[in-house]
Design an enzyme around this catalytic site. Structure first.
Site, PDB file in Angstrom:
ATOM      1  N   ASP A   1       0.810  -1.222   0.000  1.00 39.47           N
ATOM      2  CA  ASP A   1       0.000   0.000   0.000  1.00 39.47           C
ATOM      3  C   ASP A   1       0.843   1.272   0.000  1.00 39.47           C
ATOM      4  O   ASP A   1       2.059   1.242   0.224  1.00 39.47           O
ATOM      5  CB  ASP A   1      -0.966   0.007   1.206  1.00 39.47           C
TER       6      ASP A   1
ATOM      7  N   GLU B   1      -9.675  -2.535   4.980  1.00 42.43           N
ATOM      8  CA  GLU B   1     -10.321  -2.285   6.260  1.00 42.43           C
ATOM      9  C   GLU B   1     -11.568  -3.161   6.417  1.00 42.43           C
ATOM     10  O   GLU B   1     -12.118  -3.658   5.418  1.00 42.43           O
ATOM     11  CB  GLU B   1     -10.735  -0.802   6.336  1.00 42.43           C
TER      12      GLU B   1
ATOM     13  N   HIS C   1      -7.265  -5.336   9.770  1.00 40.82           N
ATOM     14  CA  HIS C   1      -6.955  -5.052   8.360  1.00 40.82           C
ATOM     15  C   HIS C   1      -5.651  -5.734   7.939  1.00 40.82           C
ATOM     16  O   HIS C   1      -4.752  -5.937   8.739  1.00 40.82           O
ATOM     17  CB  HIS C   1      -6.949  -3.545   8.053  1.00 40.82           C
TER      18      HIS C   1
ATOM     19  N   ASN D   1      -7.690  -3.607  14.011  1.00 44.72           N
ATOM     20  CA  ASN D   1      -9.062  -3.881  13.560  1.00 44.72           C
ATOM     21  C   ASN D   1      -9.107  -5.052  12.566  1.00 44.72           C
ATOM     22  O   ASN D   1     -10.133  -5.312  11.963  1.00 44.72           O
ATOM     23  CB  ASN D   1      -9.669  -2.624  12.918  1.00 44.72           C
TER      24      ASN D   1
HETATM   25  C1  F6R Z   1       1.359  -1.708   6.052  1.00 49.73           C
HETATM   26  C2  F6R Z   1       0.172  -2.520   6.132  1.00 49.73           C
HETATM   27  C3  F6R Z   1      -0.627  -2.620   7.391  1.00 49.73           C
HETATM   28  C4  F6R Z   1       0.208  -2.936   8.619  1.00 49.73           C
HETATM   29  C5  F6R Z   1      -0.665  -2.944   9.869  1.00 49.73           C
HETATM   30  C6  F6R Z   1       0.146  -3.202  11.121  1.00 49.73           C
HETATM   31  O1  F6R Z   1       1.920  -1.801   4.767  1.00 49.73           O
HETATM   32  O2  F6R Z   1      -0.165  -3.068   5.166  1.00 49.73           O
HETATM   33  O3  F6R Z   1      -1.614  -3.598   7.228  1.00 49.73           O
HETATM   34  O4  F6R Z   1       0.825  -4.183   8.452  1.00 49.73           O
HETATM   35  O5  F6R Z   1      -1.305  -1.718   9.998  1.00 49.73           O
HETATM   36  O6  F6R Z   1       1.001  -2.130  11.355  1.00 49.73           O
HETATM   37  P1  F6R Z   1       2.140  -2.221  12.458  1.00 49.73           P
HETATM   38  O7  F6R Z   1       3.115  -3.233  11.968  1.00 49.73           O
HETATM   39  O8  F6R Z   1       2.744  -0.847  12.500  1.00 49.73           O
HETATM   40  O9  F6R Z   1       1.487  -2.629  13.729  1.00 49.73           O
END
Ligand code: F6R
Length: 239
Positions: free
Chosen positions: A67, A141, A136, A134
């Site tokens: 992303d 989401e 994702h 959440n």
């Molecule tokens: C980032 C992504 C998100 C993160 C998720 C966890 O490229 O795709 O899905 O993997 O938000 O983020 P952290 O690792 O910061 O807890």
């Protein structure tokens, strides 16, 4: 799913890095899927270290990231392209690496172009996934339906708050991102899902024991043939 629990985040990250190293050795022209956020940082450090010691040669491999924020240019410190350069791309010798372009004039064209580029490379061989509180994955989401294509997503308040730590103020967190869809993610031949720390324990429990539902996007991984789940003790504490 193949679930492995390690004593701490460091050994869990080393295990994740070992799977990426093994994939590269097995298939030097691998297509990797990478993530940003806190979770993969230690994994990228191990890959960097092993590359610098001469143990890993990425020169035949390419990568696609999950992303990118809409509206952040690559010079922006909080952009994911910048994150990937600082944490991995500037230190290893990947042949090419791609992220969605969140500055594209036509975002829907950019999403279609990104899916076509992944397909043209034969899909992803090994995908790294972290998880949001959440549920994702990427920026897919919670929603009423899984979206298969790369898409422009509206970030939830949860995600905006969780990611505010990377910005000077919460108001500067973009409200939209381009995210690889559930299709390209679940078509990856292998997935390495990593969750670290106590704050991920609840979502890990829901993902493992709850329904497979778009309201918890990570739950779809239970239907994936080749997902390795790597947890530290804290993230596994409610299992
Ligand atoms: C980032 C992504 C998100 C993160 C998720 C966890 O490229 O795709 O899905 O993997 O938000 O983020 P952290 O690792 O910061 O807890």
């Amino acid at each position: 799913m193949n679930v492995h629990v390690y004593d701490d985040a460091k050994t869990a990250s080393r295990a994740a890095a070992t799977l990426f190293a093994a994939q590269l050795i097995k298939k030097p022209d691998s297509v990797f899927g990478f993530a940003t956020g806190s979770t993969p940082i230690a994994t990228y450090k191990y890959l960097t270290k092993w590359h610098q010691k001469g143990l890993l040669d990425f020169s035949g491999a390419i990568s696609f990231n999950l992303d990118e924020y809409v509206g952040l240019a690559e010079q922006d410190e909080a952009s994911y392209i910048r994150f990937m350069r600082e944490n991995l791309f500037d230190h290893v010798n990947l042949k090419a690496s791609y992220l969605p372009n969140g500055m594209a004039a036509d975002l829907s064209l950019e999403c279609a172009r990104y899916d076509a580029a992944i397909a043209e490379m034969g899909g992803i061989d090994l995908q790294f996934l972290g998880v949001g509180h959440n549920g994702h994955i990427g920026f897919n989401e919670p929603a009423d339906a899984f979206v298969y294509q790369t898409q422009v997503v509206n970030l939830t308040e949860d995600t905006i708050e969780a990611n505010a730590r990377f910005f000077d103020s919460i108001d500067l967190v973009p409200r939209q991102a381009i995210s690889m869809g559930i299709g390209a993610i679940t078509q990856a031949k292998g997935i390495v899902f990593v969750a670290l720390g106590e704050s991920k324990a609840e979502v890990v429990k829901q993902m493992m024991y709850g329904d497979i539902t778009p309201h918890l996007p990570a739950s779809i991984l239970r239907a994936h043939q080749n997902t390795v789940v790597i947890l530290d003790r804290e993230a596994a504490s409610l299992l």
